[in-house]
Enzyme design. Structure first.
Site, short mmCIF file in Angstrom:
data_model
loop_
_atom_site.label_atom_id
_atom_site.label_comp_id
_atom_site.label_asym_id
_atom_site.label_seq_id
_atom_site.Cartn_x
_atom_site.Cartn_y
_atom_site.Cartn_z
N ASP A 71 1.09 -1.24 -0.22
CA ASP A 71 -0.55 -0.12 -0.41
C ASP A 71 0.67 1.44 -0.25
OD1 ASP A 71 -1.98 -1.53 0.31
OD2 ASP A 71 -2.11 -1.40 2.48
N ASP A 77 1.27 7.46 8.21
CA ASP A 77 1.68 6.22 8.55
C ASP A 77 3.02 5.96 9.26
OD1 ASP A 77 -0.46 4.62 7.38
OD2 ASP A 77 0.27 5.28 6.02
N GLU A 99 2.43 -2.87 10.12
CA GLU A 99 2.18 -3.16 8.99
C GLU A 99 3.28 -2.31 8.29
OE1 GLU A 99 -1.18 -0.64 8.17
OE2 GLU A 99 -1.25 -1.81 6.01
N GLU A 100 4.19 -1.02 8.77
CA GLU A 100 4.63 -0.20 8.27
C GLU A 100 5.87 -0.98 7.96
OE1 GLU A 100 3.43 1.50 6.33
OE2 GLU A 100 1.30 1.68 7.47
N ASP A 118 -1.33 -2.19 13.57
CA ASP A 118 -1.60 -1.80 12.74
C ASP A 118 -1.28 -0.15 12.85
OD1 ASP A 118 -1.96 0.57 10.30
OD2 ASP A 118 -3.80 -1.39 10.13
N LEU A 120 -1.43 3.20 12.08
CA LEU A 120 -2.19 4.05 11.23
C LEU A 120 -3.94 3.16 10.84
CD1 LEU A 120 -3.29 6.84 9.80
CD2 LEU A 120 -3.17 7.03 12.55
N ASP A 121 -4.99 2.41 10.75
CA ASP A 121 -5.72 2.13 10.15
C ASP A 121 -6.65 3.21 9.46
OD1 ASP A 121 -6.94 0.21 9.53
OD2 ASP A 121 -8.97 0.86 10.72
N GLU A 282 -4.51 -6.70 12.56
CA GLU A 282 -6.53 -6.23 11.94
C GLU A 282 -6.98 -7.11 12.07
OE1 GLU A 282 -5.46 -3.16 8.39
OE2 GLU A 282 -5.82 -5.16 7.77
P1 AHG Z 1 -4.72 0.20 6.01
O1 AHG Z 1 -4.93 2.01 5.88
O2 AHG Z 1 -4.03 -0.04 7.14
O3 AHG Z 1 -3.95 0.10 5.28
O4 AHG Z 1 -5.96 -0.23 6.28
C1 AHG Z 1 -7.65 -0.18 4.83
C2 AHG Z 1 -8.34 -0.78 5.45
C3 AHG Z 1 -8.88 -1.02 5.99
O5 AHG Z 1 -9.26 -0.01 7.20
C4 AHG Z 1 -10.49 -0.84 5.46
O6 AHG Z 1 -11.34 -1.77 5.88
C5 AHG Z 1 -10.24 -1.16 4.68
O7 AHG Z 1 -8.74 -0.92 4.14
C6 AHG Z 1 -10.69 -0.46 3.41
O8 AHG Z 1 -9.96 -1.46 2.19
P2 AHG Z 1 -10.77 -0.32 0.56
O9 AHG Z 1 -10.44 1.13 0.24
O10 AHG Z 1 -9.57 -0.72 -0.61
O11 AHG Z 1 -11.93 -1.17 -0.09
MN MN Z 2 -5.43 -1.25 8.68
MN MN Z 3 -2.75 0.93 8.70
#
Ligand code: AHG
Ligand code: MN
Ligand code: MN
Length: 335
Positions: A71, A77, A99-100, A118, A120-121, A282
């Site tokens: 990502d 983050d 995660e990072e 994680d 920063l989610d 997560e």
């Molecule tokens: P992160 O920001 O830690 O990568 O997590 C994002 C996750 C979670 O919070 C959310 O339910 C999902 O990614 C959404 O993903 P999409 O927008 O790709 O569907």
């Molecule tokens: Mn997340």
């Molecule tokens: Mn995250």
């Protein structure tokens, strides 16, 4: 002899008298309290950064780097990860996985606990003033290689929880003896107990899923959502509402207070064959909270907390919420 008093100066939380009382080893309980306290310290700092939003330039800017999972990594983050690791260095924490970061950090070798997070989610929501959060999981450190502390099923967690940086900054946490909800009180700067025994609402005809992926879903998921959309005249016999924030912490928070079901299923896109969300930092901690609040958490068919783990950043399909609806989804997966 060196005597270390772990993290005693970093207490941003007034723990309830019940917190972690199911951990009968007094040293272990002390270690857990100190480490959760340090995570609260970190969350306060991250919450402050989030609250300033565009007043601090570039929080949501991409660093140009992809994280361990492919990502885009945002500045916040990385900062959140650094804040957490700095706090955990003063704690009885042997290993930290994030995660990072691709690999495992060794902090205090031989210490009793290991933490996965994680930091920063929901980072795609940083610039939009929508709730985001920090998710964490604490295991007892296992003997041998660092991986041993994390490559295990979620049912071996000592603590699972998450912070939400939203209208309120909250901590929702379990040590396996129920779920507590704390709110960061702005005046005192401390997390204060608000709900001592948080219970998940029985059931609500409400689902959350990223419907933009509908064409990629497996047939059981397509059929379930199609029946939700058909509503009262269809096989489910009731009209369904839809809510989706796109930050797992916010979606989980809503499910805990309103009931209903969250789905991030596996789908047919390359890289999504095992879902999107990560099992270690997560799905595991959120599942621990959901089950302790009286709900269910599965990958569609099997309990998340029983699934083994063989890669740090392993993904997993994730379906959780009110028992009635999680069971319902499971019935769509049955041949
Ligand atoms: P992160 O920001 O830690 O990568 O997590 C994002 C996750 C979670 O919070 C959310 O339910 C999902 O990614 C959404 O993903 P999409 O927008 O790709 O569907
Ligand atoms: Mn997340
Ligand atoms: Mn995250």
């Amino acid at each position: 002899m060196i005597i270390t008093i772990w993290g005693s100066q970093h207490m941003a939380i007034q723990f309830s008298a019940d917190f972690a009382t199911n951990l009968h080893d007094e040293n272990l309980r002390k270690n857990v309290l100190s480490t959760v306290g340090a995570l609260c310290d970190a969350a306060k700092e991250i919450s402050d950064l989030c609250a300033q939003g565009p007043l601090i330039s570039g929080l949501g800017a991409v660093t140009g780097i992809e994280n361990a999972d492919g990502d885009d990594q945002k500045a916040l983050d990385v900062q959140s990860d650094e804040i957490i690791i700095a706090k955990l260095r003063q704690e009885p924490v042997a290993y930290y996985a994030s995660e990072e970061e691709e690999g495992i950090n060794t902090l205090a070798p031989g210490a009793a606990l290991s933490v996965a997070a994680d930091p920063l989610d929901g980072s795609s929501n940083i610039d939009t003033n929508v709730s985001i959060g920090t998710i964490f999981s604490i295991f007892p450190t296992a003997p041998g290689a660092a991986e041993n502390s994390f490559f295990r099923p979620g049912n071996e967690q000592l603590v699972g929880g998450f912070f939400v940086y939203g209208p309120q900054t909250t901590l929702i946490v379990t040590c396996g003896n129920g779920v507590e909800l704390y709110v960061l009180e702005p005046k005192s700067g401390q997390f204060v107990l608000a709900v001592p025994k948080l219970r998940l609402a029985e059931a609500r005809a409400e689902y959350g899923i990223n419907a933009a992926n509908a064409r990629h879903w497996q047939t059981p998921v397509q059929l379930f959502i199609s029946d939700c959309l058909t509503g009262e005249p269809g096989p489910l016999g009731e009209n369904y509402n839809m809510r989706w924030v796109g930050s797992l912490v916010a979606d989980a928070s809503r499910i805990l207070s309103r009931g209903g079901i969250f789905l991030y299923p596996a789908d047919n896109r390359p890289g999504y064959e095992k879902g999107r969300l990560r099992q270690l930092y997560e799905a595991n901690p959120v599942s621990f909270v959901i089950e302790q609040a009286g709900g269910m958490a599965t990958n569609g068919t099997s309990r998340i907390l029983d699934l083994p783990l063989s890669e740090l950043h392993q993904r997993v399909a994730f379906v959780f919420g009110s028992n009635k609806q999680v069971e319902l989804v499971r019935s769509y997966f049955k041949p």
